[in-house]
Design a protein around this motif. Structure first.
Motif, PDB file in Angstrom:
ATOM      1  N   LEU A 199      87.653  25.514 -13.309  1.00  0.00           N
ATOM      2  CA  LEU A 199      87.748  26.905 -12.888  1.00  0.00           C
ATOM      3  C   LEU A 199      87.511  27.917 -13.826  1.00  0.00           C
ATOM      4  O   LEU A 199      86.991  29.023 -13.747  1.00  0.00           O
ATOM      5  CB  LEU A 199      88.988  27.107 -11.764  1.00  0.00           C
ATOM      6  N   MET A 200      88.844  27.618 -14.935  1.00  0.00           N
ATOM      7  CA  MET A 200      88.778  28.538 -15.847  1.00  0.00           C
ATOM      8  C   MET A 200      87.298  28.473 -16.660  1.00  0.00           C
ATOM      9  O   MET A 200      86.767  29.471 -17.379  1.00  0.00           O
ATOM     10  CB  MET A 200      89.918  27.838 -16.847  1.00  0.00           C
ATOM     11  N   ASN A 201      86.666  27.132 -17.026  1.00  0.00           N
ATOM     12  CA  ASN A 201      85.561  27.091 -17.661  1.00  0.00           C
ATOM     13  C   ASN A 201      84.278  28.042 -17.053  1.00  0.00           C
ATOM     14  O   ASN A 201      83.584  28.650 -17.593  1.00  0.00           O
ATOM     15  CB  ASN A 201      85.204  25.753 -17.774  1.00  0.00           C
ATOM     16  N   PHE A 202      84.189  27.885 -15.528  1.00  0.00           N
ATOM     17  CA  PHE A 202      83.443  28.522 -14.773  1.00  0.00           C
ATOM     18  C   PHE A 202      83.598  30.092 -15.308  1.00  0.00           C
ATOM     19  O   PHE A 202      82.474  30.721 -15.413  1.00  0.00           O
ATOM     20  CB  PHE A 202      83.537  28.326 -13.304  1.00  0.00           C
ATOM     21  N   PHE A 203      84.687  30.693 -15.132  1.00  0.00           N
ATOM     22  CA  PHE A 203      84.900  32.151 -15.657  1.00  0.00           C
ATOM     23  C   PHE A 203      84.408  32.397 -16.960  1.00  0.00           C
ATOM     24  O   PHE A 203      83.742  33.320 -17.361  1.00  0.00           O
ATOM     25  CB  PHE A 203      86.295  32.501 -15.338  1.00  0.00           C
ATOM     26  N   PHE A 333      82.215  15.060 -18.155  1.00  0.00           N
ATOM     27  CA  PHE A 333      81.572  16.130 -18.716  1.00  0.00           C
ATOM     28  C   PHE A 333      80.357  16.623 -17.643  1.00  0.00           C
ATOM     29  O   PHE A 333      80.140  17.816 -17.627  1.00  0.00           O
ATOM     30  CB  PHE A 333      80.805  15.706 -19.974  1.00  0.00           C
ATOM     31  N   GLY A 334      79.650  15.691 -17.165  1.00  0.00           N
ATOM     32  CA  GLY A 334      78.663  15.965 -16.181  1.00  0.00           C
ATOM     33  C   GLY A 334      79.390  16.586 -14.824  1.00  0.00           C
ATOM     34  O   GLY A 334      78.615  17.693 -14.246  1.00  0.00           O
ATOM     35  N   THR A 335      80.213  16.159 -14.340  1.00  0.00           N
ATOM     36  CA  THR A 335      80.880  16.725 -13.150  1.00  0.00           C
ATOM     37  C   THR A 335      81.373  18.118 -13.355  1.00  0.00           C
ATOM     38  O   THR A 335      81.183  19.259 -12.670  1.00  0.00           O
ATOM     39  CB  THR A 335      81.945  16.190 -12.496  1.00  0.00           C
ATOM     40  N   ASN A 336      81.971  18.571 -14.663  1.00  0.00           N
ATOM     41  CA  ASN A 336      82.073  19.825 -15.338  1.00  0.00           C
ATOM     42  C   ASN A 336      81.057  20.868 -15.363  1.00  0.00           C
ATOM     43  O   ASN A 336      81.127  21.843 -14.810  1.00  0.00           O
ATOM     44  CB  ASN A 336      82.944  19.870 -16.734  1.00  0.00           C
ATOM     45  N   ALA A 337      79.921  20.199 -15.604  1.00  0.00           N
ATOM     46  CA  ALA A 337      78.597  21.130 -15.834  1.00  0.00           C
ATOM     47  C   ALA A 337      78.263  21.532 -14.398  1.00  0.00           C
ATOM     48  O   ALA A 337      77.702  22.329 -14.269  1.00  0.00           O
ATOM     49  CB  ALA A 337      77.636  20.212 -16.840  1.00  0.00           C
ATOM     50  N   LEU A 338      78.409  20.520 -13.429  1.00  0.00           N
ATOM     51  CA  LEU A 338      78.058  20.676 -12.140  1.00  0.00           C
ATOM     52  C   LEU A 338      78.594  22.201 -11.445  1.00  0.00           C
ATOM     53  O   LEU A 338      77.753  22.661 -10.875  1.00  0.00           O
ATOM     54  CB  LEU A 338      77.989  19.650 -11.077  1.00  0.00           C
ATOM     55  N   PHE A 339      79.858  22.057 -11.933  1.00  0.00           N
ATOM     56  CA  PHE A 339      80.644  23.395 -11.212  1.00  0.00           C
ATOM     57  C   PHE A 339      80.513  24.484 -11.811  1.00  0.00           C
ATOM     58  O   PHE A 339      80.833  25.736 -11.464  1.00  0.00           O
ATOM     59  CB  PHE A 339      81.929  22.888 -11.070  1.00  0.00           C
ATOM     60  N   THR A 340      80.204  24.388 -13.199  1.00  0.00           N
ATOM     61  CA  THR A 340      80.303  25.626 -13.990  1.00  0.00           C
ATOM     62  C   THR A 340      78.976  26.363 -14.527  1.00  0.00           C
ATOM     63  O   THR A 340      78.761  27.295 -14.841  1.00  0.00           O
ATOM     64  CB  THR A 340      80.994  25.321 -15.424  1.00  0.00           C
ATOM     65  N   LYS A 341      77.610  25.582 -14.372  1.00  0.00           N
ATOM     66  CA  LYS A 341      76.404  25.859 -14.567  1.00  0.00           C
ATOM     67  C   LYS A 341      75.988  27.181 -13.598  1.00  0.00           C
ATOM     68  O   LYS A 341      75.227  28.075 -14.080  1.00  0.00           O
ATOM     69  CB  LYS A 341      75.417  24.788 -14.333  1.00  0.00           C
ATOM     70  N   ALA A 394      89.524  37.971 -17.812  1.00  0.00           N
ATOM     71  CA  ALA A 394      90.628  37.431 -18.490  1.00  0.00           C
ATOM     72  C   ALA A 394      91.968  36.925 -17.717  1.00  0.00           C
ATOM     73  O   ALA A 394      92.771  36.031 -18.050  1.00  0.00           O
ATOM     74  CB  ALA A 394      90.823  38.150 -19.755  1.00  0.00           C
ATOM     75  N   ALA A 395      92.147  38.086 -16.953  1.00  0.00           N
ATOM     76  CA  ALA A 395      93.485  38.015 -16.118  1.00  0.00           C
ATOM     77  C   ALA A 395      93.444  36.841 -15.118  1.00  0.00           C
ATOM     78  O   ALA A 395      94.423  36.014 -14.921  1.00  0.00           O
ATOM     79  CB  ALA A 395      93.546  39.178 -15.426  1.00  0.00           C
ATOM     80  N   LEU A 396      92.400  36.316 -14.435  1.00  0.00           N
ATOM     81  CA  LEU A 396      92.186  35.291 -13.904  1.00  0.00           C
ATOM     82  C   LEU A 396      92.246  34.066 -14.408  1.00  0.00           C
ATOM     83  O   LEU A 396      92.840  33.209 -14.195  1.00  0.00           O
ATOM     84  CB  LEU A 396      90.783  35.479 -12.980  1.00  0.00           C
ATOM     85  N   GLN A 397      91.563  34.127 -15.876  1.00  0.00           N
ATOM     86  CA  GLN A 397      91.761  32.874 -16.575  1.00  0.00           C
ATOM     87  C   GLN A 397      93.207  32.544 -16.927  1.00  0.00           C
ATOM     88  O   GLN A 397      93.678  31.422 -17.009  1.00  0.00           O
ATOM     89  CB  GLN A 397      90.734  33.023 -17.663  1.00  0.00           C
ATOM     90  N   ILE A 398      93.931  33.590 -17.173  1.00  0.00           N
ATOM     91  CA  ILE A 398      95.256  33.320 -17.554  1.00  0.00           C
ATOM     92  C   ILE A 398      95.932  32.682 -16.495  1.00  0.00           C
ATOM     93  O   ILE A 398      96.773  31.752 -16.611  1.00  0.00           O
ATOM     94  CB  ILE A 398      96.025  34.689 -17.932  1.00  0.00           C
ATOM     95  N   LEU A 399      95.903  33.249 -15.325  1.00  0.00           N
ATOM     96  CA  LEU A 399      96.703  32.509 -14.113  1.00  0.00           C
ATOM     97  C   LEU A 399      96.201  31.226 -13.932  1.00  0.00           C
ATOM     98  O   LEU A 399      96.909  30.302 -13.577  1.00  0.00           O
ATOM     99  CB  LEU A 399      96.235  33.360 -12.650  1.00  0.00           C
ATOM    100  N   VAL A 400      95.014  30.675 -14.230  1.00  0.00           N
ATOM    101  CA  VAL A 400      94.595  29.363 -13.822  1.00  0.00           C
ATOM    102  C   VAL A 400      94.779  28.410 -14.977  1.00  0.00           C
ATOM    103  O   VAL A 400      95.427  27.262 -14.693  1.00  0.00           O
ATOM    104  CB  VAL A 400      92.690  29.616 -13.771  1.00  0.00           C
ATOM    105  N   TRP A 401      94.732  28.907 -16.149  1.00  0.00           N
ATOM    106  CA  TRP A 401      95.081  28.073 -17.508  1.00  0.00           C
ATOM    107  C   TRP A 401      96.452  27.933 -17.821  1.00  0.00           C
ATOM    108  O   TRP A 401      96.871  26.774 -18.053  1.00  0.00           O
ATOM    109  CB  TRP A 401      94.515  28.853 -18.864  1.00  0.00           C
ATOM    110  N   ARG A 402      97.387  28.848 -17.277  1.00  0.00           N
ATOM    111  CA  ARG A 402      98.836  28.664 -17.654  1.00  0.00           C
ATOM    112  C   ARG A 402      99.566  27.408 -17.043  1.00  0.00           C
ATOM    113  O   ARG A 402     100.191  26.627 -17.643  1.00  0.00           O
ATOM    114  CB  ARG A 402      99.685  29.819 -17.237  1.00  0.00           C
TER     115      ARG A 402
END
Length: 419
Positions: A199-203, A333-341, A394-402
């Motif tokens: 989710l963080m990587n998608f952002f 890595f492939g599953t991550n790419a599937l959701f972030t691309k 960035a605010a969303l990434q902070i909430l997701v990454w913490r």
């Protein structure tokens, strides 16, 4: 689009579970994939005939070239990313790999400059084609060298006995493969840290596409040409592609002492804080705005370069949790790419739609002849996009990454013994 979405998890599963050496062994995937990857790169630059407007063969050529290049990119890149995770379980060694990759990226990015010089900014297409052949040969040589000389802890996985299987055995293995695919995919997708990272990587992918596609437009619309000349704008755009590597190289000591978790979290706070300050200052501080746009490009690309580190730790944790004989590196890595691309496509679609709602298509080249009130309205919308999108994301990434739990891999021993 369909092929682009499907090939990442498909190739990931095959590389992690196939018994064919050229699929299951990372170095062999790179070794055998390198020539095909280079040829796929060249495919786009050599027309099949002299095209005319609306030529159906031109569309077919583009489709084949895109599918071939994306397929080979996925095949080789998944093996390379998996090799990153499997070469060593030690954080310090992985940081060395990050450092070497940034140096290589810095050298490789200079090819764009040389290409522009050789081809006279694409005016000499024959020279451009010759340059692409040179790039393809050099890159193929580097990948072949990697294929011959790189070894991981799991280089011997997937070796087969060579005994032919009966039809019943083949059918059983096929059914077993589908069952294994479902089980492994479920185990990866239910990993809490993997969910948070994706989710963080998608952002982050969204932000990379946002600045890659629109920084030039934002600069042209918000900063008058008499304030920032074309040379300064060229330096600004170039910094966005060169400085991220320099930033990562200069932050090696911080990554050693603090770990990637704190460094990544700090960059999110920094992005949100700078966007808030820029919003308060307003659009008339042109030099600060130019610095803000450049700095955002640099820090977002630089942070993105570190994302193999948490994925490698997720792979290590999955290996230990399920007591696997070999890690599911390519599948992760492939599953991550599937959701972030999709972030690459959504950013330009959403932003361009917003800009066109305020007449960007009609006003972008109108200049002094345009309706000034409409132009001011468009500039106001662009400024709010420049400030609010990075601040909110960035605010969303902070909430997701913490809540991400793998925070101290830089202080613990290797997850498995290095050879």
């Amino acid at each position: 689009m369909v092929w682009n979405a499907v090939n990442d998890p498909l190739f990931g599963y095959m590389q992690d579970n196939s018994k064919v050496p050229c699929w299951s062994q990372r170095r062999l995937s790179i070794l055998y994939g390198a020539p095909l990857y280079s040829l796929a790169f060249l495919l786009a630059w050599f027309p099949w005939r002299s095209y005319t407007p609306g030529d159906w063969l031109s569309g077919l050529h583009l489709t084949v070239a895109l599918c071939a290049f994306d397929g080979m990119l996925t095949f080789v890149l998944l093996a390379q990313c998996a090799l990153f995770a499997e070469l060593s379980g030690q954080h310090q060694n992985r940081l060395r790999l990050i450092k070497y990759s940034q140096v290589a990226s810095l050298i490789g990015s200079s090819s764009v400059l040389f290409c522009g010089v050789v081809s006279k900014n694409m005016e000499d297409f024959t020279a451009f084609q010759s340059f692409t052949v040179i790039i393809a040969v050099l890159s193929c040589g580097c990948m072949v060298y990697t294929g011959f000389h790189s070894e991981s802890h799991f280089s011997d996985k997937g070796s087969d006995s060579g005994i032919p299987e009966s039809a019943d055995q083949t059918a059983h293995h096929l059914a077993s493969s589908f069952s294994t695919l479902k089980t492994q995919t479920r185990q990866i997708l239910t990993n809490r840290d993997f969910q948070l990272f994706v989710l963080m990587n998608f952002f982050q992918v969204f932000m990379v596409a946002f600045f890659n596609n629109f920084t030039m437009i934002f600069t042209e619309q918000l900063i008058p040409p008499d304030v920032l000349p074309s040379l300064a704008k060229s330096i600004m755009y170039g910094a966005g592609f060169i400085c991220p590597q320099l930033l990562v190289l200069s932050c090696q000591s911080l990554l050693h002492s603090l770990g990637y978790y704190k460094v990544i979290l700090f960059t999110f706070f920094l992005e949100a804080g700078m966007a808030a300050i820029m919003l308060v200052l307003g659009p008339k501080h042109y030099y600060i705005l130019a610095f803000f746009l450049t700095f955002n490009m640099v820090i977002i690309h630089g942070t993105f370069s570190l994302f193999n580190l948490p994925l490698a730790d997720i792979i290590d944790k999955d290996l230990q949790k399920y007591k696997r004989s070999t890690p599911l590196s390519s599948m992760v890595f492939g599953t991550n790419a599937l959701f972030t691309k999709p972030g690459h496509s959504l950013a330009p679609m959403i932003v361009l739609n917003i800009l066109n709602q305020f007449g960007y298509e009609q006003l972008k080249d109108a200049g002094k002849d345009s309706d000034q009130s409409a132009l001011e309205s468009l500039h106001s919308v662009i400024f709010y996009l420049v400030c609010l999108v990075p601040m909110c994301i960035a605010a969303l990434q902070i909430l997701v990454w913490r809540p991400f739990s793998i925070r101290n891999s830089h202080t613990v021993d290797a997850k498995y013994t290095d050879s």
